[in-house]
Write an enzyme that holds these catalytic residues in place. Structure first.
Site, mmCIF file in Angstrom:
data_model
loop_
_atom_site.group_PDB
_atom_site.id
_atom_site.type_symbol
_atom_site.label_atom_id
_atom_site.label_comp_id
_atom_site.label_asym_id
_atom_site.label_seq_id
_atom_site.Cartn_x
_atom_site.Cartn_y
_atom_site.Cartn_z
ATOM 1 C CG ASN A 71 84.334 40.962 67.465
ATOM 2 O OD1 ASN A 71 84.890 40.222 68.264
ATOM 3 N ND2 ASN A 71 84.157 40.638 66.192
ATOM 4 C CG ASP A 112 77.671 40.236 61.461
ATOM 5 O OD1 ASP A 112 77.916 39.040 61.207
ATOM 6 O OD2 ASP A 112 77.139 40.614 62.521
ATOM 7 C CE LYS A 137 97.228 57.944 61.180
ATOM 8 N NZ LYS A 137 98.171 58.650 62.035
ATOM 9 N N PRO A 160 80.921 37.056 54.067
ATOM 10 C CG PRO A 160 82.517 35.574 53.234
ATOM 11 C CD PRO A 160 82.284 37.030 53.527
ATOM 12 C CG ASP A 161 76.858 32.789 58.173
ATOM 13 O OD1 ASP A 161 77.610 31.903 58.628
ATOM 14 O OD2 ASP A 161 75.885 33.235 58.797
ATOM 15 C CB ILE A 162 82.704 31.201 57.903
ATOM 16 C CG1 ILE A 162 83.404 32.473 57.437
ATOM 17 C CG2 ILE A 162 83.623 29.994 57.770
ATOM 18 C CD1 ILE A 162 84.531 32.939 58.345
ATOM 19 C CG PHE A 168 79.962 29.233 70.258
ATOM 20 C CD1 PHE A 168 80.339 27.962 69.877
ATOM 21 C CD2 PHE A 168 80.131 29.608 71.591
ATOM 22 C CE1 PHE A 168 80.874 27.071 70.797
ATOM 23 C CE2 PHE A 168 80.669 28.731 72.518
ATOM 24 C CZ PHE A 168 81.043 27.457 72.118
ATOM 25 C CE LYS A 218 72.588 34.950 65.814
ATOM 26 N NZ LYS A 218 73.560 35.599 66.680
HETATM 27 N N1 CTP Z 1 79.495 33.064 61.844
HETATM 28 C C1 CTP Z 1 80.293 32.772 60.765
HETATM 29 N N2 CTP Z 1 80.490 33.708 59.802
HETATM 30 C C2 CTP Z 1 79.903 34.920 59.865
HETATM 31 C C3 CTP Z 1 79.092 35.231 60.972
HETATM 32 C C4 CTP Z 1 78.898 34.274 61.951
HETATM 33 O O1 CTP Z 1 80.838 31.662 60.699
HETATM 34 N N3 CTP Z 1 80.120 35.791 58.911
HETATM 35 C C5 CTP Z 1 79.252 32.029 62.881
HETATM 36 C C6 CTP Z 1 79.860 32.365 64.226
HETATM 37 O O2 CTP Z 1 81.180 31.808 64.338
HETATM 38 C C7 CTP Z 1 78.885 31.685 65.186
HETATM 39 C C8 CTP Z 1 77.547 31.779 64.458
HETATM 40 O O3 CTP Z 1 77.863 31.969 63.096
HETATM 41 O O4 CTP Z 1 79.161 30.315 65.341
HETATM 42 C C9 CTP Z 1 76.667 32.874 64.939
HETATM 43 O O5 CTP Z 1 77.369 34.088 64.909
HETATM 44 P P1 CTP Z 1 76.705 35.444 65.372
HETATM 45 O O6 CTP Z 1 77.671 36.553 65.117
HETATM 46 O O7 CTP Z 1 76.144 35.284 66.741
HETATM 47 O O8 CTP Z 1 75.477 35.507 64.393
HETATM 48 P P2 CTP Z 1 75.246 36.238 63.068
HETATM 49 O O9 CTP Z 1 74.854 35.199 62.066
HETATM 50 O O10 CTP Z 1 76.386 37.114 62.688
HETATM 51 O O11 CTP Z 1 73.965 37.111 63.420
HETATM 52 P P3 CTP Z 1 73.847 38.499 64.245
HETATM 53 O O12 CTP Z 1 75.171 39.211 64.087
HETATM 54 O O13 CTP Z 1 72.726 39.176 63.581
HETATM 55 O O14 CTP Z 1 73.534 38.140 65.665
#
Ligand code: CTP
Length: 404
Positions: free
Chosen positions: A216, A285, A295, A313-315, A331, A345
């Site tokens: 991204n 995500d 390749k 995973p959501d860290i 953030f 969030k």
């Molecule tokens: N974050 C994280 N791990 C992930 C996704 C997000 O630690 N897999 C943390 C980001 O570093 C940020 C916060 O979660 O501090 C919100 O991230 P964001 O990408 O805006 O939100 P998402 O939970 O991914 O939701 P969406 O993509 O649906 O907006």
């Protein structure tokens, strides 16, 4: 804060003792003055063998003082007058010989006399050592360094590397830009002294095959600015960064990763020992379920490759769910409905504080504006450069830690 106000109102007393590194001090004077500081230069006789007072006068816009007998001082007490309104005394370069003099409290020429006569409580002494590696490691020098530090002096450096004599090792004076960064940090309030801060920054890169991947537009700049601001505030900072090309802020421990899973694996074990976790990383995500080992080729057919995605995973949520969790700051980068999405969030990830910003116009830029959202409400940190915003955010975090 723009570069030319970073040190506005600060008065720096800069002393040069003899060494080839004197040439770097000329550049340092330029950087300090450009940042709004006033700089009064003093030189020892040995320093005058390496660089002329004319150069430093031209750069600082002030006559350079080289002797304690300088008759331009109305009371003939340069050593007293100079240090009374200085915010600090920096000796750069500080030669082995000069450090030995300081260790003994000698005062037989202007610079050592000024160091001894300065008001200890109001005018701190900073030393940027510069010498050959054998001189640096000599027990006499190490003994003197221990003594001057015990007397309250702070060391900046030295660096390690190639030396003017052709040898390689410890003892090089820091570069002018590094000394400048050290002084800027020195003047910041130590709001996070003794605290440990962990930061995630940058994008992640999820491989599709050995040459392609999902990523991204995150530049990592905000996370790196927060790392610098936390370090300046006295914290011990660890920065876990996805693939970005940014210099590591001084004294920050940086761990580079590529994928979300790697970031998770590095951050989770570190998180429990921290006081604060700031998650600025734009973690992908999803990742391709199975990256191709080779390749992916077109092979002359029109069949488009397809691959399954699996969720990462959501860290941040995982850290915020730890039993002994740090103070977690999220953030939220959104393209619309910032407040609504950020607040959602905050609740979903169980955070005390979330920082919203609107993209993608701000991604990769050096400035931004932020919206701070917590259980009590929200308020804006208006448009500013990212380092200034980072410092404001750090002071917000510090005051919330105090209340915990
Ligand atoms: N974050 C994280 N791990 C992930 C996704 C997000 O630690 N897999 C943390 C980001 O570093 C940020 C916060 O979660 O501090 C919100 O991230 P964001 O990408 O805006 O939100 P998402 O939970 O991914 O939701 P969406 O993509 O649906 O907006």
């Amino acid at each position: 804060m723009s570069d030319n106000t970073m040190l506005a109102g600060k008065h720096v007393l800069l002393g040069l003792s003899g060494g080839i590194a004197c040439y770097k001090s000329a550049e340092l004077v330029r950087l300090l003055c450009k940042a709004g500081a006033t700089v009064q230069v003093m030189m020892t006789a040995a320093a005058e063998q390496f660089i002329t007072a004319v150069t430093l006068q031209a750069l600082s816009g002030r006559p350079v003082i080289t002797s304690q007998w300088d008759t331009r001082e109305p009371n003939n007490m340069a050593h007293i007058n100079l240090s009374r309104d200085a915010d600090l005394l920096l000796i750069a370069p500080a030669s082995a010989d000069f450090i030995a003099k300081l260790a003994q409290g000698r005062a037989d020429e202007l610079l050592s006399l000024t160091a001894l006569a300065r008001p200890l409580a109001r005018c701190p002494l900073l030393l940027a050592p510069a010498m050959n590696r054998e001189m640096w490691s000599h027990p006499a020098t190490q003994r003197n360094l221990a003594q001057v530090q015990a007397d309250g002096a702070r060391l900046l450096g030295p660096a390690s590397g190639e030396q003017a004599c052709g040898e390689t090792g410890d003892g090089r004076m820091l570069e002018a830009a590094e000394l400048f960064e050290e002084l800027v940090a020195f003047f910041q309030p130590k709001l996070l002294a003794g605290r440990k801060v962990l930061i995630s920054a940058g994008p992640t890169f999820e491989p599709i095959d050995p040459v392609r991947g999902l990523t991204n537009l995150s530049s990592g700049k905000m996370g790196f600015a927060i790392a610098r601001a936390a370090q300046e505030a006295g914290a011990e900072v660890t920065l876990v960064a996805g693939p970005v090309h940014l210099p590591t802020p001084r004294h920050v421990k940086r761990i580079d990763v590529q994928t979300a899973l790697q970031m998770y694996a590095v951050l989770l074990p570190l998180a429990q020992a921290q006081d604060v976790f700031v998650a600025t990383a734009a973690v992908a995500d999803w990742r391709p379920q199975q990256a191709s080992g080779q390749k992916i080729k077109k092979n002359g057919t029109n069949i488009q490759p397809s691959f399954e995605l699996t969720e990462n995973p959501d860290i941040l949520a995982a850290v915020a769910a730890l039993p002994d969790k740090p103070y977690c700051v999220g953030f939220a980068a959104e393209t619309e409905d910032l407040l609504k999405h950020a607040r959602e969030k905050l609740v979903r990830k169980n955070l005390p504080l979330i920082v919203g910003n609107l993209g993608p116009a701000t991604f990769g830029r050096d400035d931004n504006s932020l919206l701070l959202i917590d259980a009590e409400g929200q308020f804006e940190l208006p448009h500013n450069d990212k380092l200034s915003l980072a410092r404001l955010l750090i002071s917000e975090i510090a005051s919330r830690l105090e209340k915990k």
